[in-house]
Design an enzyme around this catalytic site. Structure first.
Site, mmCIF file in Angstrom:
data_model
loop_
_atom_site.group_PDB
_atom_site.id
_atom_site.type_symbol
_atom_site.label_atom_id
_atom_site.label_comp_id
_atom_site.label_asym_id
_atom_site.label_seq_id
_atom_site.Cartn_x
_atom_site.Cartn_y
_atom_site.Cartn_z
ATOM 1 N N GLY A 96 12.223 14.557 28.169
ATOM 2 C CA GLY A 96 11.230 13.961 27.283
ATOM 3 C C GLY A 96 9.928 13.655 28.005
ATOM 4 O O GLY A 96 9.817 13.833 29.211
ATOM 5 N N ILE A 148 8.421 10.734 28.633
ATOM 6 C CA ILE A 148 8.563 9.670 29.631
ATOM 7 C C ILE A 148 9.593 10.053 30.681
ATOM 8 O O ILE A 148 9.371 9.886 31.887
ATOM 9 C CB ILE A 148 8.970 8.339 28.960
ATOM 10 N N GLU A 191 18.521 21.802 25.547
ATOM 11 C CA GLU A 191 18.686 22.806 26.604
ATOM 12 C C GLU A 191 17.348 23.279 27.173
ATOM 13 O O GLU A 191 17.163 23.347 28.386
ATOM 14 C CB GLU A 191 19.461 24.008 26.056
ATOM 15 N N SER A 207 25.083 14.146 25.847
ATOM 16 C CA SER A 207 24.576 13.080 25.010
ATOM 17 C C SER A 207 24.914 11.726 25.617
ATOM 18 O O SER A 207 26.017 11.533 26.149
ATOM 19 C CB SER A 207 25.175 13.180 23.603
ATOM 20 N N ALA A 233 15.936 6.681 29.610
ATOM 21 C CA ALA A 233 14.762 7.012 28.789
ATOM 22 C C ALA A 233 15.140 7.801 27.547
ATOM 23 O O ALA A 233 14.262 8.196 26.774
ATOM 24 C CB ALA A 233 13.749 7.816 29.628
ATOM 25 N N LYS A 273 12.032 8.026 19.294
ATOM 26 C CA LYS A 273 10.941 7.042 19.249
ATOM 27 C C LYS A 273 9.883 7.315 18.190
ATOM 28 O O LYS A 273 8.940 6.537 18.051
ATOM 29 C CB LYS A 273 10.268 6.965 20.623
ATOM 30 N N LYS A 279 7.256 -1.766 20.096
ATOM 31 C CA LYS A 279 7.696 -1.807 18.700
ATOM 32 C C LYS A 279 9.002 -2.583 18.527
ATOM 33 O O LYS A 279 9.442 -2.836 17.395
ATOM 34 C CB LYS A 279 7.834 -0.389 18.156
ATOM 35 N N VAL A 334 -1.420 10.199 19.328
ATOM 36 C CA VAL A 334 -2.537 10.587 18.457
ATOM 37 C C VAL A 334 -3.523 11.502 19.177
ATOM 38 O O VAL A 334 -4.237 12.269 18.530
ATOM 39 C CB VAL A 334 -3.295 9.339 17.934
ATOM 40 N N GLU A 339 4.807 0.595 9.793
ATOM 41 C CA GLU A 339 3.759 0.640 10.815
ATOM 42 C C GLU A 339 2.915 -0.635 10.783
ATOM 43 O O GLU A 339 2.550 -1.131 9.729
ATOM 44 C CB GLU A 339 2.866 1.863 10.589
#
Length: 642
Positions: free
Chosen positions: A294, A296, A319, A348, A370, A374, A416, A462, A556
């Site tokens: 990912g 992060i 993969e 997993s 991590a 998200k 969040k 964004v 949000e």
């Protein structure tokens, strides 16, 4: 004339051009000798008897001079790319030719006065070199005429390199430098005049400039930010040359222009990391990163590799993501003196037995967790998978760490999770509570969690979305005109996560200093302007790109928070704080997790929702959105009308 010369150079075969050059140089040598004698004797009517000695001298001079030119590669050079090297080659060849003429005339006892070879050298340099340089200048001017004009901002070494690269390339034509240093203004660099910034807009209009290229070298981020502020209203697109680090490492070329880095646009100055904290839980240890592919997780892996762990375990469900990060890290290891062993594993975090086997067999000492879903809208639409992965993936990974006696376990959390208004935030807060509860048990694993806001360039950010929308001609979509967010670069976030984990004592909630919040609408407007475009609005109805407000998405907030309460204290690191927050014990946590787990297995959405509502996480979901007023000590919620 330009077109005629250009056609000859492009359409004549290379062999024919080389043969013509040889013939021209042979004639030029004879002509140079004739003119040298004429200048020396002050007459063009040379009454010299041409003997065998003179013929031998001329022949040897021509033959050896042309041989030297061939050996030095003069005839292999492409005329339109000839520059300083060609001049040096011709000068060297002519100097050798002068020595040869002097030596051969002495050897053959030919009639050549002593001063003639010196005069010959000057004349030969002009006759042999001038036509080449004139033709090159004409061809260069012809090529440059059809290239779009650009201005280089920065007349230092970086600017010089960029100008040189652009002159040699086929894309852009630099027409001037802009520099803020008064000592450089008015001078000439690489044939271009250096102007003050006040002349920029006038030059853009007069010379039809399409881009302003930043060549600021290793200037500070605050300086770059100030320059960008001054260029916001510039009518040309603003781009930048790659960093000198990328150029020197071979990752980029000088002429590979880049869009403005968003970290420069925001002006955020990263804090220098504490290298002792960076290496404390990593160097010579076995480290595992979940979600290693990912945004992060992959950056954590890059930063971890630099600290030279004995082994790095890459756990990833996808993969291709695993393949990509392993390939990148292997290349990094090969190009350095690092001897870290990479172990890429598909799996997993929800399979506890698999995690136990990995951690035990690899003797894992530090885990950076991590792996998480998200994306707020996606998790809202996939509640079961979001809760399973974020809550139970964390709890099972943490339980496996306890069983296998992992020393340090660090959870990557999010802002969040504070007073969540969506499933993603609620699931991450539940994950935090789970670790806090486990930290109270008797075991040797030190648990900690690091909470921070948005990172620049991560998947779902964004910034790449805005760039893509601007390239497509808009509109740029923003959810609300008043929405603000905190931003941090991915490398800085990853470094701070690692450093925070080294400070952990058990059950710690670390909060990162995210700097000043950024208004997303202002960010969108600045990105549009720095692309050389105008924002289309009521004041500018004929602008290029519109900013369209789409409304807050379900769950949000306008403002994100990092703290639940007011009990926060500093650490030895200026950008890392620790929060003292309420938590529950493990038996109480278990009573909450068991029915939630059962509801996920049976896909009972209402029960999952109710379980999260009943949990002590201050979850406030409604069809209407909620706004957090971060300016008040006691946070209040203001309901917005749909």
């Amino acid at each position: 004339m330009h077109d005629f010369i250009n056609n000859i150079l492009h359409n004549t075969p290379r062999t024919a051009k080389r043969l013509f050059s040889l013939i021209y140089d042979a004639i030029g040598i004879v002509l140079s000798l004739y003119l040298a004698l004429a200048l020396r004797l002050e007459t063009t009517q040379l009454e010299i008897e041409i003997t065998t000695e003179e013929v031998a001298t001329i022949f040897v001079t021509i033959f050896i001079t042309l041989t030297c030119f061939i050996k030095m590669g003069l005839y292999r050079a492409i005329l339109r790319y000839m520059a300083g090297h060609a001049v040096t080659t011709i000068a060297t060849g002519v100097a050798l030719s002068t020595i040869i003429l002097t030596t051969s005339s002495f050897y053959f006892q030919s009639f050549i006065p002593r001063s003639v070879p010196l005069i010959y050298g000057f004349v030969a340099f002009i006759i042999l070199g001038a036509p080449r340089l004139i033709i090159r200048g004409l061809v260069h001017k012809q090529i440059q005429r059809y290239k779009p004009a650009v201005i280089i901002y920065g007349a230092g070494q970086s600017g010089y390199q960029l100008a040189h690269s652009l002159f040699s390339g086929a894309e852009y034509r630099p027409i001037a430098f802009i520099d803020d240093n008064p000592k450089k203004q008015g001078s000439i660099v690489h044939g271009l005049r250096v102007y003050p910034r006040t002349h920029l807009e006038q030059l853009i209009r007069a010379r039809k400039v399409v881009k302003v290229l930043l060549a600021l070298g290793e200037t500070s981020r605050s300086t770059r930010h100030q320059v960008l502020l001054e260029l916001e209203d510039c009518s040309a697109q603003v781009q930048s040359m790659p960093s000198m680090q990328d150029i020197s490492s071979g990752k980029a070329k000088v002429s590979e222009l880049q869009d403005i880095k968003i970290e420069d646009l925001l002006g955020r100055i990263p804090v220098t990391p504490d290298y002792q904290l960076l290496s404390s839980c990593i160097k010579h240890k076995v480290v595992m990163v979940t979600g290693a592919g990912g945004s992060i997780g992959s950056e954590l892996c890059r930063q971890i590799i630099k600290q030279k762990p004995a082994k790095l375990i890459l756990l990833e469900l996808n993969e291709f993501a695993l393949y990509s990060i392993e390939k990148e890290l292997k290349l990094s290891i090969e190009n350095s003196d690092i001897e870290t062993e990479l172990v890429p594993l598909l799996g997993s975090v929800q399979r506890q037995r698999r995690l136990e086997i990995i951690m035990k067999s690899q003797q894992v000492e530090t885990v950076y967790h991590a792996a998480a879903y998200k994306h707020v809208p996606l998790v809202e639409a996939n509640i079961v998978e979001g809760v399973r992965n974020n809550v139970f993936g964390t709890s099972r990974c943490a339980r496996a760490a306890i069983i296998t006696k992992v020393k340090n376990f660090v959870l990557v959390s999010t802002d969040k999770a504070v007073r969540p208004t969506n499933i993603m935030g609620a699931s991450k807060r539940m994950a935090e509570l789970t670790l806090q509860a486990m930290a109270q048990e008797e075991h040797s694993t030190i648990f900690s969690m690091v909470r921070f806001g948005n990172v620049l360039g991560s998947s779902g950010s964004v910034v790449p979305l805005f760039r893509d929308q601007i390239k497509k001609g808009g509109p740029v979509t923003v959810t609300h005109p008043d929405i603000i967010r905190y931003f941090m670069t991915i490398p800085e976030a990853a470094q701070l996560v690692i450093q925070a984990g080294s400070l952990a004592k058990g059950g710690d909630v670390f909060v990162l200093d995210m700097g000043q919040p950024v208004k997303i609408a202002d960010l969108a407007e600045r990105m549009i302007k720095l692309s050389g475009l105008e924002v289309k609005n009521k004041d500018e109805p004929f602008g290029d790109i519109e900013i369209k407000y789409t409304g807050l998405r379900p769950g949000e907030k306008l403002f994100e928070e990092l703290l639940i309460g007011e009990n926060v204290s500093g650490t030895v690191h200026p950008s890392i704080m620790t929060a003292d927050e309420e938590f529950v014990d493990w038996p109480t946590m278990q009573k909450m997790l068991s029915p939630l787990d059962e509801s996920c297995r049976e896909y009972l959405y209402d029960d999952i929702f109710q379980a999260l509502l009943n949990a002590p996480i201050n979850f406030r979901p409604e069809n209407s959105h909620y706004v957090t007023d971060t300016h008040e000590a006691d946070t209040t919620y203001l309901k917005l009308v749909k």
